[in-house]
Write an enzyme that holds these catalytic residues in place. Sequence first.
Site, PDB file in Angstrom:
ATOM      1  N   CYS A 173      28.969 -84.070  19.455  1.00  9.84           N
ATOM      2  CA  CYS A 173      28.326 -85.052  20.324  1.00  9.84           C
ATOM      3  C   CYS A 173      26.821 -84.787  20.263  1.00  9.84           C
ATOM      4  CB  CYS A 173      28.880 -84.986  21.742  1.00  9.84           C
ATOM      5  SG  CYS A 173      28.490 -83.447  22.614  1.00  9.84           S
ATOM      6  N   TYR A 174      26.078 -85.219  21.266  1.00 13.87           N
ATOM      7  CA  TYR A 174      24.626 -85.018  21.271  1.00 13.87           C
ATOM      8  C   TYR A 174      24.237 -83.556  21.491  1.00 13.87           C
ATOM      9  CZ  TYR A 174      24.337 -90.083  21.677  1.00 13.87           C
ATOM     10  OH  TYR A 174      24.475 -91.428  21.451  1.00 13.87           O
TER      11      TYR A 174
END
EC number: 2.8.1.1
Length: 109
Positions: free
Chosen positions: A68-69
């Site tokens: 993810c980020y």
Amino acid sequence: MSQNAFDHLDPATLAQWLDAEEPLTLVDIRDPMSFAQGHIPGSRHLDNASVGALLDETPCERPMVVVCYHGNSSQQAAAWLAGQGYDRVYSLDGGFTDWVAQHPTRVET
């Protein structure tokens, strides 16, 4: 596996696995535009529309790494995937942000 049903994976270990061409499935749960602007080579974008195909196509014994980020949302996704019967699920610590910081030349667009 930990009691969370998934484990944490640091970017250096993922880089070693990729260098060794370890068989694994690498999924990126960031938004489509962020994925299109850059992602770890070999990863596939995963969202609600594509999760069914992932479950159909990926053997449960194959290691799966979720990106993810920043390494937070991937933990929930990894826990969910582990609950679907995958044996070895990992959340990438630090997410794509840390990957880019540590491996700036290992980004695909």
